[in-house]
Write an enzyme that holds these catalytic residues in place. Structure first.
Site, PDB file in Angstrom:
ATOM      1  CG  HIS A   3      18.908  26.894   3.567  1.00  0.00           C
ATOM      2  ND1 HIS A   3      17.753  27.638   3.597  1.00  0.00           N
ATOM      3  CD2 HIS A   3      19.924  27.795   3.583  1.00  0.00           C
ATOM      4  CE1 HIS A   3      18.059  28.931   3.630  1.00  0.00           C
ATOM      5  NE2 HIS A   3      19.372  29.042   3.626  1.00  0.00           N
ATOM      6  CG  ASP A  18      13.832  29.167   4.077  1.00  0.00           C
ATOM      7  OD1 ASP A  18      12.908  28.482   3.631  1.00  0.00           O
ATOM      8  OD2 ASP A  18      14.923  28.693   4.454  1.00  0.00           O
ATOM      9  CG  HIS A  35      10.430  25.744   4.989  1.00  0.00           C
ATOM     10  ND1 HIS A  35      10.855  25.754   3.673  1.00  0.00           N
ATOM     11  CD2 HIS A  35       9.295  25.006   5.011  1.00  0.00           C
ATOM     12  CE1 HIS A  35      10.016  25.033   2.937  1.00  0.00           C
ATOM     13  NE2 HIS A  35       9.054  24.571   3.716  1.00  0.00           N
ATOM     14  CG  ASP A  47      15.558  26.533   7.128  1.00  0.00           C
ATOM     15  OD1 ASP A  47      14.507  25.888   6.889  1.00  0.00           O
ATOM     16  OD2 ASP A  47      16.276  27.000   6.230  1.00  0.00           O
ATOM     17  CG  HIS A  54      16.442  20.968   4.446  1.00  0.00           C
ATOM     18  ND1 HIS A  54      15.836  21.180   3.218  1.00  0.00           N
ATOM     19  CD2 HIS A  54      15.569  20.236   5.168  1.00  0.00           C
ATOM     20  CE1 HIS A  54      14.637  20.588   3.231  1.00  0.00           C
ATOM     21  NE2 HIS A  54      14.464  20.024   4.383  1.00  0.00           N
ATOM     22  CG  ASP A  73      15.144  27.727   0.821  1.00  0.00           C
ATOM     23  OD1 ASP A  73      14.681  27.333  -0.269  1.00  0.00           O
ATOM     24  OD2 ASP A  73      15.257  27.000   1.822  1.00  0.00           O
ATOM     25  CG  ASP A 130      11.828  26.759   0.320  1.00  0.00           C
ATOM     26  OD1 ASP A 130      11.841  27.840   0.893  1.00  0.00           O
ATOM     27  OD2 ASP A 130      12.219  25.696   0.865  1.00  0.00           O
ATOM     28  CD  GLU A 176      16.737  23.272   0.362  1.00  0.00           C
ATOM     29  OE1 GLU A 176      16.287  22.331  -0.331  1.00  0.00           O
ATOM     30  OE2 GLU A 176      17.187  23.116   1.515  1.00  0.00           O
TER      31      GLU A 176
HETATM   32 MN   LIG Z   1      15.736  26.857   4.006  1.00  0.00          MN
END
Ligand SMILES: [Mn+2]
Length: 310
Positions: free
Chosen positions: A109, A132, A134, A136, A149, A232, A234, A277
């Site tokens: 990322h 995402d 997360h 970040d 990232h 992302d 994920d 990712e």
């Molecule tokens: Mn990310």
């Protein structure tokens, strides 16, 4: 899926085979995996004029320059990452006209430091939708991992950064919405909540439905001219997208993610898409890259039916 004959415009593709923002090797193969999954073909079928500019070069001497002191804090590969992000930013600036779309294939990322910088410098007001697992949102001062990232949004906002990063323009909290968030570090959670960024967690998605969440984000970003979708992989449930470095159970379903892309595509303001990712080494038969292509196709107009074509 139908084939369209009109010409919606031009898409520029850039691969950023960068794995420097995190610890697992293999995410540098993301651009190859996504291309192999038929990206250009799917977009061309929708009438797009697609130019693939190939991959940005990533310095192979990276292991020698691993730890970097960044304003008194250790950040892995920060100099190399900033250089690559700047190079991407300049390439986009040179190649892309205001009406064109950009598709950036990561890499981890941290590559979005370059693509978002380009969006921020487009004419009019820019905004970012960050999908995402997360946040970040760790500046170097609070990052448990020292990996870029997990810092990208904080960096884009100029938080805890000792010198200008990639763009002189900092992203402001009211220019951003996050969707599908479900894994935050404790300090990161406190900072994100206090930041003023609109955050739809995965609980919000489940309780209110992805359609309401996405339309709310579009309303919040109502005065934005150019939207940037930073996706992302994920963010998805790991069974849908197993080929990511930091999988987190309980993510977006296949249909939730595609509906998100379709609604944003209908809105029409997204100018740039990041697909990041994707790690084919950790994947099952390129499933995650194939889904990344589905996301791009849905955002760029692929629909089950095209009633206006009939
Ligand atoms: Mn990310």
């Amino acid at each position: 899926m139908t084939t369209r004959t009109h010409h919606p415009g031009r898409i520029h593709i850039y691969g950023v085979p960068m794995d420097l923002g995190q610890e697992k090797r293999g995410v540098d193969l993301g651009p190859i995996a996504i291309r192999y999954a038929g990206l250009t073909d799917r977009l061309t079928r929708q009438g797009w004029d697609v130019t693939d500019h190939g991959d940005m070069s990533v310095d192979a001497s990276r292991l020698m320059m691993r730890k970097v002191n960044f304003g008194g804090h250790t950040v892995y590969h920060s100099n190399a990452i900033i250089n690559i992000a700047r190079a991407l930013h300049h390439r986009i600036e040179e190649d892309v006209s205001p009406q064109d779309k950009v598709l950036m294939l990561g890499g981890d990322h941290s590559a979005s430091l370059g693509s978002v910088a380009s969006t921020l410098e487009r004419p009019g007001r820019a905004g970012v939708i960050w999908v995402d697992a997360h946040g970040d949102f760790n500046p170097p001062q609070t990052s448990p991992s020292a990996n870029v990232h997990g810092m990208v949004v904080a960096w884009l906002m100029g938080r805890g950064i000792p010198r200008p990063g990639v763009s002189e323009i900092h992203l402001q909290p009211d220019q951003m919405c996050m969707i599908a968030i479900r894994d935050l570090d404790p300090v990161e959670a406190v900072n994100l909540e206090a930041s003023g960024i609109c955050v739809a967690t995965i609980r919000d998605v489940e309780e209110r439905g992805i359609s309401v969440v996405v339309h709310d984000a579009l309303d919040r970003l109502g005065d934005i001219d150019s939207l940037h979708l930073s996706f992302d992989l994920d963010s998805l449930e790991p069974s849908v997208a197993p080929g990511v470095g930091t999988p987190v159970p309980g993510g977006l379903t296949q249909r939730e993610a595609l509906l998100l892309a379709e609604i944003l595509g209908d809105d029409g303001r997204v100018t740039t898409l990041d697909l990041v990712e994707v790690n084919p080494i950790l994947d099952e038969a390129n499933k995650t890259a194939k889904f990344a292509v589905d996301i791009a196709a849905s955002l760029m107009g692929e629909r089950i039916l095209h009633p206006e074509d009939v």
